[in-house]
Design a protein around this motif. Structure first.
Motif, PDB file in Angstrom:
ATOM      1  N   PRO A  40      19.686  -0.826   4.038  1.00 14.42           N
ATOM      2  CA  PRO A  40      19.269  -2.182   3.666  1.00 14.42           C
ATOM      3  C   PRO A  40      18.086  -2.122   2.685  1.00 14.42           C
ATOM      4  N   ARG A  41      18.044  -3.124   1.818  1.00 19.64           N
ATOM      5  CA  ARG A  41      16.981  -3.147   0.801  1.00 19.64           C
ATOM      6  C   ARG A  41      15.737  -3.820   1.370  1.00 19.64           C
ATOM      7  N   GLN A  60      10.847  -5.373  -2.230  1.00 14.45           N
ATOM      8  CA  GLN A  60      11.429  -4.822  -3.460  1.00 14.45           C
ATOM      9  C   GLN A  60      12.364  -5.845  -4.114  1.00 14.45           C
ATOM     10  N   ILE A  61      13.131  -6.542  -3.304  1.00 14.38           N
ATOM     11  CA  ILE A  61      14.024  -7.583  -3.827  1.00 14.38           C
ATOM     12  C   ILE A  61      13.196  -8.671  -4.517  1.00 14.38           C
ATOM     13  N   GLN A  62      12.091  -9.087  -3.874  1.00 15.72           N
ATOM     14  CA  GLN A  62      11.237 -10.119  -4.461  1.00 15.72           C
ATOM     15  C   GLN A  62      10.628  -9.637  -5.779  1.00 15.72           C
ATOM     16  N   LEU A  63      10.219  -8.383  -5.841  1.00 19.28           N
ATOM     17  CA  LEU A  63       9.672  -7.832  -7.082  1.00 19.28           C
ATOM     18  C   LEU A  63      10.716  -7.831  -8.203  1.00 19.28           C
ATOM     19  N   GLU A  64      11.942  -7.498  -7.853  1.00 15.56           N
ATOM     20  CA  GLU A  64      13.021  -7.513  -8.843  1.00 15.56           C
ATOM     21  C   GLU A  64      13.293  -8.937  -9.332  1.00 15.56           C
ATOM     22  N   ILE A  65      13.277  -9.890  -8.418  1.00 14.10           N
ATOM     23  CA  ILE A  65      13.484 -11.300  -8.789  1.00 14.10           C
ATOM     24  C   ILE A  65      12.357 -11.765  -9.705  1.00 14.10           C
TER      25      ILE A  65
END
Length: 81
Positions: free
Chosen positions: A3-4, A8-13
């Motif tokens: 799972p991510r 990290q997902i928020q940083l990518e967004i």
């Protein structure tokens, strides 16, 4: 696949959002009517200051002169009849 991490997902967004904002700003700048008008005006001025532009202006001036002279001569001939 592990799972991510939500951070990290928020940083990518956030990175994608910043990239899109920069792209939109660039598109707004490039399509600005004021900027496009100034760019077009500068291109026309630059052209008419070049040798080709000066020759074009001379040719147009000569053409207009010939047309006007022929028109005046034609009116003079019609009046004499």
């Amino acid at each position: 696949m592990p799972p991510r991490d939500p951070r990290q997902i928020q940083l990518e967004i956030d990175a994608a959002r910043e990239s899109l904002a920069a792209t939109l700003d660039e598109l707004a700048f490039r399509s600005s009517p004021t900027r496009l008008k100034a760019k077009g005006r500068d291109a026309v001025v630059h052209f008419f200051q070049s040798p080709a532009g000066k020759a074009t202006l001379g040719a147009v001036g000569l053409f207009v002169t010939v047309v006007v002279v022929n028109s005046v001569r034609s009116r003079g001939r019609k009046r004499k009849r």
